[in-house]
Enzyme design. Structure first.
Site, PDB file in Angstrom:
ATOM      1  N   TYR A   1      12.307   2.668  -1.749  1.00 17.70           N
ATOM      2  CA  TYR A   1      11.674   3.929  -1.667  1.00 17.70           C
ATOM      3  C   TYR A   1      12.497   5.184  -1.905  1.00 17.70           C
ATOM      4  O   TYR A   1      13.953   4.894  -1.485  1.00 17.70           O
ATOM      5  CB  TYR A   1      11.099   4.156  -0.281  1.00 17.70           C
ATOM      6  CG  TYR A   1       9.625   3.379  -0.139  1.00 17.70           C
ATOM      7  CD1 TYR A   1       8.613   4.046  -0.689  1.00 17.70           C
ATOM      8  CD2 TYR A   1       9.503   2.088   0.497  1.00 17.70           C
ATOM      9  CE1 TYR A   1       7.054   3.349  -0.176  1.00 17.70           C
ATOM     10  CE2 TYR A   1       8.421   1.519   0.368  1.00 17.70           C
ATOM     11  CZ  TYR A   1       7.396   2.006   0.126  1.00 17.70           C
ATOM     12  OH  TYR A   1       6.025   1.375   0.424  1.00 17.70           O
TER      13      TYR A   1
ATOM     14  N   ARG B   1       0.784  -1.034  -0.143  1.00 23.66           N
ATOM     15  CA  ARG B   1      -0.041  -0.042  -0.016  1.00 23.66           C
ATOM     16  C   ARG B   1       0.834   1.273   0.000  1.00 23.66           C
ATOM     17  O   ARG B   1       1.875   1.262   0.733  1.00 23.66           O
ATOM     18  CB  ARG B   1      -0.717   0.206   1.390  1.00 23.66           C
ATOM     19  CG  ARG B   1      -1.506  -1.232   1.568  1.00 23.66           C
ATOM     20  CD  ARG B   1      -2.132  -1.058   2.884  1.00 23.66           C
ATOM     21  NE  ARG B   1      -2.792  -2.429   3.473  1.00 23.66           N
ATOM     22  CZ  ARG B   1      -3.517  -2.598   4.259  1.00 23.66           C
ATOM     23  NH1 ARG B   1      -3.605  -1.426   5.257  1.00 23.66           N
ATOM     24  NH2 ARG B   1      -3.984  -3.579   4.598  1.00 23.66           N
TER      25      ARG B   1
ATOM     26  N   ASP C   1       0.583   5.386   1.354  1.00 22.91           N
ATOM     27  CA  ASP C   1      -0.325   6.247   2.113  1.00 22.91           C
ATOM     28  C   ASP C   1      -0.905   7.423   1.059  1.00 22.91           C
ATOM     29  O   ASP C   1      -0.360   7.584  -0.089  1.00 22.91           O
ATOM     30  CB  ASP C   1       0.214   6.659   3.319  1.00 22.91           C
ATOM     31  CG  ASP C   1       0.312   5.825   4.330  1.00 22.91           C
ATOM     32  OD1 ASP C   1      -0.421   4.695   4.139  1.00 22.91           O
ATOM     33  OD2 ASP C   1       1.263   5.889   5.241  1.00 22.91           O
TER      34      ASP C   1
ATOM     35  N   ARG D   1       8.787   7.316   6.216  1.00 22.48           N
ATOM     36  CA  ARG D   1       8.462   8.775   6.777  1.00 22.48           C
ATOM     37  C   ARG D   1       8.916   9.036   8.165  1.00 22.48           C
ATOM     38  O   ARG D   1       9.312  10.002   8.372  1.00 22.48           O
ATOM     39  CB  ARG D   1       6.949   9.065   6.913  1.00 22.48           C
ATOM     40  CG  ARG D   1       6.755   9.242   4.978  1.00 22.48           C
ATOM     41  CD  ARG D   1       5.118   9.153   4.741  1.00 22.48           C
ATOM     42  NE  ARG D   1       4.617  10.330   5.491  1.00 22.48           N
ATOM     43  CZ  ARG D   1       3.137  10.703   5.406  1.00 22.48           C
ATOM     44  NH1 ARG D   1       2.498   9.924   5.099  1.00 22.48           N
ATOM     45  NH2 ARG D   1       2.697  11.660   6.035  1.00 22.48           N
TER      46      ARG D   1
END
Lengths: 255, 255
Positions: free
Chosen positions: B110, B49, B51, B199
């Site tokens: 990422y 997923r 966000d 994050r």
């Protein structure tokens, strides 16, 4: 004191540079934010206009402020934080008292970005063209633009200029990785531009790139001085005002 | 036949990847457009997923379609034109029947983009940090992430995973010109990621970069396995899912 503001903006959510009775414009946002910040009406004069949806990686405007360079640094610092996220203040320069952002500009440079493969990240800054474009043919056609010509073919009807003569010093397509792979940019530099001129030229060059027009026919269009011969305007999202150039003499205060 | 779809999307206007009862999601848009196009309900399974507001330059999902590779090429062609402009279909690959976009993923990468100078053109893809950041200190801190660790410190409460153990193989800041000057990207690769992990890590690394935390203290945070020690989450706009990697064996149909 007269200052030049150097700005960049994302034109997507603006009705263009020039202030209008209704709707969001870059000039309108700037004048309103400056007036609020300095608590008096501030008006600015741009180097030119950009149409709705057109971007600027460098736009210049002038304004008068009775502030020393030190005070101006403070204002710059505050203005940077006060501007909306789609306008950035790049630089502030003091100029001579009679320097004029529009009339003193020696040349302007535009860039038109094309991508031949979809990307969600550059869709607002590059025009997507899924057909194969023959950039060599487009460059051959574009070479006819170089020099002093009457650009009536690529001008908008009812524009209020006295002459359609412009001197083009650069007009070429280059591969460009600044927006990722499969990107090409058309750079065009001239002493002045007519309304819709770049988008009319690019739209007509697309017809050359698609093989619907010969490069030599493109040259004939220009000499015909007939705006009915111009291809459809290329979309606004690919167009950037890239640079406005001034004579060094107006920057005499620079160290 | 099972296929992998490779996608890119601009997360700005999505509530994230995963379909929800209300609101626009990437999975929801894809399933709806595929179902409309193919006139039957199509469901897809993502590699993970993302966000709300998080982007993907490469996301992978799988789906079953009783279509030959030739028919699939037609569907791909039509789907490319049918998708909204903030989703791009990069590639379609046939995979083995039991290949699973989520469970077979070997690693994920990422990227977190930071700019230290405002730009109207990258504001939706880079996080603007106007303070000076000490990237050398941030890299020293990030080196503590490499290896197999329990990442409870950088996980969200109430997440339903059984283990917080992840193996990180890359974690470093590099200068990056892909979004223009003054841009830095944090690349992090691991076999798996917990919710909010990147994050949380980046937000805590910002504290190191601002001089509010020593690089060695960052290592101590990780070993403490205490989520109350995590810095505030870095904003979503700078985060991209960059790559999902699978074993070669599932692509046996590739020539």
């Amino acid at each position: 004191m007269r200052y030049f503001l150097y700005l960049a903006y994302d034109g997507t959510d603006f009705l263009g540079w020039q202030i209008q009775p209704a709707g969001r414009t870059v000039q309108g946002e700037l004048e309103q934010r400056l007036s609020t910040m300095l608590r008096r009406p501030i008006s600015i004069t741009g180097a030119g206009r950009t149409d709705a949806g057109v971007h600027a990686s460098q736009m210049v405007c002038h304004l008068n402020l009775d502030l020393s360079l030190g005070e101006m640094e403070q204002v710059t610092y505050r203005l940077r934080r006060f501007l909306p996220p789609d306008i950035a203040l790049l630089e502030v320069r003091r100029v001579t008292e009679d320097a004029h952002a529009r009339y003193d500009a020696v040349s302007r440079r535009y860039g038109y970005h094309v991508r031949t493969k979809a990307s969600p990240f550059t869709r607002k800054y590059c025009t997507l063209v899924l057909e194969t474009l023959d950039f060599a043919a487009m460059n051959e056609a574009a070479s006819h633009l170089i020099g002093e010509h009457d650009f009536t073919t690529f001008s908008k009807k009812h524009s209020q200029v006295k002459t359609h003569i412009c001197t083009v010093t650069e007009a070429r397509w280059v591969r460009d990785s600044s927006f990722g792979e499969c990107c090409y940019t058309f750079h065009i530099t001239a002493n002045r531009f007519l309304r819709n001129m770049v988008r009319g030229i690019v739209g007509t060059l697309f017809e050359v790139g698609r093989g619907k027009m010969e490069p030599s026919d493109f040259g004939d269009l220009l000499t015909a001085r007939d705006r009915s011969l111009c291809g459809s305007s290329a979309p606004s999202e690919g167009l950037f005002l890239e640079e406005v150039t001034y004579p060094a003499s107006i920057f005499e205060f620079d160290q």
